[in-house]
Design an enzyme around this catalytic site. Structure first.
Site, short mmCIF file in Angstrom:
data_model
loop_
_atom_site.label_atom_id
_atom_site.label_comp_id
_atom_site.label_asym_id
_atom_site.label_seq_id
_atom_site.Cartn_x
_atom_site.Cartn_y
_atom_site.Cartn_z
N LYS A 181 1.53 10.31 10.67
CA LYS A 181 0.46 10.99 9.94
C LYS A 181 -0.32 9.91 9.19
CE LYS A 181 -1.82 13.29 6.71
NZ LYS A 181 -2.75 12.52 5.83
N GLY A 234 3.00 5.28 -0.43
CA GLY A 234 1.96 5.96 -1.19
C GLY A 234 2.33 6.10 -2.65
N SER A 235 1.91 7.21 -3.26
CA SER A 235 2.05 7.39 -4.70
C SER A 235 3.36 8.05 -5.09
CB SER A 235 0.89 8.24 -5.23
OG SER A 235 1.03 9.60 -4.80
N ALA A 239 5.46 11.21 -3.35
CA ALA A 239 6.84 10.96 -2.95
C ALA A 239 7.77 12.02 -3.50
CB ALA A 239 7.28 9.58 -3.43
N CYS A 289 -0.63 -2.84 -2.82
CA CYS A 289 0.50 -2.34 -3.61
C CYS A 289 1.24 -3.46 -4.32
CB CYS A 289 1.45 -1.55 -2.71
SG CYS A 289 2.15 -2.51 -1.34
N GLU A 384 -0.58 2.24 -12.34
CA GLU A 384 -1.22 1.55 -11.23
C GLU A 384 -2.67 2.00 -11.07
OE1 GLU A 384 0.17 0.25 -6.81
OE2 GLU A 384 0.29 2.39 -7.24
#
Length: 487
Positions: A181, A234-235, A239, A289, A384
């Protein structure tokens, strides 16, 4: 060319899903927009739970035959995929630059060659998986890495194809099947990869690509009872949702969730090197990241460091990422640009001082920014930003440097610049991070474990660690007696 094909930077791209070896359309679409100029690149198939379920079903159906395929044959096909990537490297580079705004020169020279290397490395590494048999009271123990099953891989927009293949390659080499995805802001090279994989002879259903919004198809993928592994980059909030979705079936997770990494500069450091490494954190418009966004400098050299940093950063060229001279391209999306600007405005309102930048360049880009006079517990230090925004703080001694470096909820990476080898050993031993670089940055070897501590993630991938995740490890214990030998 078909009626469905888009033309992106002169390259034909199919905007439909790739499921079970066939192109599949959806009733709805979403518009993919280039961050370079805001131009619509085309309408992309907008997946629903039905397409997500179909992709998992295709992966499940293809799994037994692919799992039974000898490692050497799987490796041969992965090398053929790498050949296809190298053959179409220029096309992949220009499409990805158009789609996510990262530098074309970086895609040509580093990112797309790394995509091919991902396939070659994990193909070859799979052939080395072995653990020496050992004895227990005369019984033989034999360790094996068995394919786990269908894997759902959810990837980000900042390095779409490289980060996707970092997951796809070991999953396939291990004998698993995959449902990818890709991020909805940068889906195009995933579609091209499906074509390349099919041309390389990857059997139908072994790799499936479902496009769309995570909010609409994410749960259908991560909660599916037939999915055996989930890997996500990802974030932290996303998650948490994935972990909750996967929990009923206890589906193993690998999560890489970004960070707020420090760059520690001691007074005995080579200051020119330290400045070079600090300015490098603006790479990809700060959308990395691993970026060391918190610069911590020993107070006796902070003034000189800042002077040199301002001069070096001031020479950066911001503009069209397709131009060879450009150092910093656009932000991926207007929503991300608004987010970056909000962080900076709130920091300034809270008392931060802008040394450079602190503003939008235009409706697509943010100026490289350095903020000082920031509190350790402030939002700009703790959260972040994922943009070209750095903070600078000073420390008096080694203990304070480590305290400041470790004082966030993250722990993905850290960078240390010092001329004292003993200090380097002491400090790296005290830092909480998945990767620590000493007098360098972003040196990555696929043999090494990669992942984060604390809120930066769960698990490690790379080398054998990838296969430990993407496989079910089995220990077979055999007794020395009980055989009916008729030799």
């Amino acid at each position: 060319m078909t009626e469905h094909t888009l033309t992106v930077a002169g390259v034909a791209v199919d905007p439909r899903h790739w499921i079970g070896g066939e192109r599949v359309a959806s009733a709805g679409t979403f518009t993919d927009v280039s961050p370079i100029d805001g131009r619509a690149l085309g309408e992309i198939a907008r997946g629903t739970p039905a397409e997500a379920a179909a992709a998992v079903a295709a992966a499940k159906a293809a799994f037994p035959a692919w799992a039974a395929t000898p490692r050497a044959e799987r490796a041969r096909i992965l090398h053929a995929i790498a050949d296809g990537v190298e053959k179409r490297l220029e096309e992949l580079a220009i499409v990805e630059t158009t789609d996510n705004g990262a530098l074309l020169r970086s895609h040509r020279r580093g990112v797309m060659p790394r995509v091919a290397h991902n396939f070659r490395f994990f193909a070859d590494w799979s052939l080395t998986l072995d653990h020496e048999d050992f004895e227990t009271r005369g019984h033989t123990n034999h360790v094996s890495w068995d394919p786990a099953g269908p894997c759902v891989l959810i990837t980000p927009w900042n390095a779409p194809l490289m980060l996707a293949t970092w997951k796809i390659a070991p999953a396939l080499a291990a004998g698993n099947t995959v449902v990818l995805k890709p991020a909805e802001w940068s889906p195009l090279t995933a579609s091209l990869l499906a074509d390349i994989a099919a041309e390389a002879g990857l059997p139908a259903g072994v790799l499936n690509v479902v496009q769309g919004y995570g909010s609409e198809i994410g749960d259908a993928l991560t909660s599916h009872p037939d999915v055996r592994r989930i890997s996500f980059t990802g974030s932290v909030p996303t998650a948490r949702r994935i972990a909750a979705s996967a929990a009923p079936h206890l589906t193993p997770l690998s999560l890489e969730l970004g960070g707020k990494s420090p760059l520690l500069v001691f007074a005995d450091a080579d200051l020119d090197l330290a400045v070079d490494l600090a300015v490098e954190q603006y790479d990809n418009a700060g959308q990395v990241c691993l970026a060391a966004t918190r610069i911590l400098v020993e107070e006796t050299v902070a003034e000189e460091f800042t002077r040199r940093f301002v001069a070096k950063a001031g020479a950066l060229v911001q503009g069209d990422p397709r131009e060879e001279a450009t150092d910093i391209g656009p932000t991926i999306h207007p929503r991300q640009l608004d987010r970056i600007d909000g962080f900076v405005r709130r920091a300034v309102e809270a008392g931060a001082r802008v040394v450079i930048g602190g503003h939008r360049v235009d409706e697509r880009s943010y100026a490289p920014t350095l903020l000082t006079e920031v509190a350790q517990d402030s939002e700009i230090v703790q959260e972040e930003v994922f943009g070209p925004v750095l903070t600078l703080q000073t420390f008096a001694d080694e203990d304070e440097a480590v305290r400041l470096a470790d004082d966030t909820r993250f722990g993905l990476a850290a960078t240390l610049v010092t001329g004292d080898r003993e200090r380097a050993d002491r400090v790296t031993g005290r830092l909480t991070a998945g990767t620590v670089w000493v007098n360098c940055f972003f040196v990555r070897d696929l043999k090494a474990p990669f992942g984060g501590s604390r809120h930066s993630g769960v698990g490690r991938e790379g080398g054998t660690w990838s296969f430990d995740f993407y496989c079910d490890l089995k220990n077979t214990v055999t007794a020395p007696k009980g055989w009916n030998d008729h030799g």
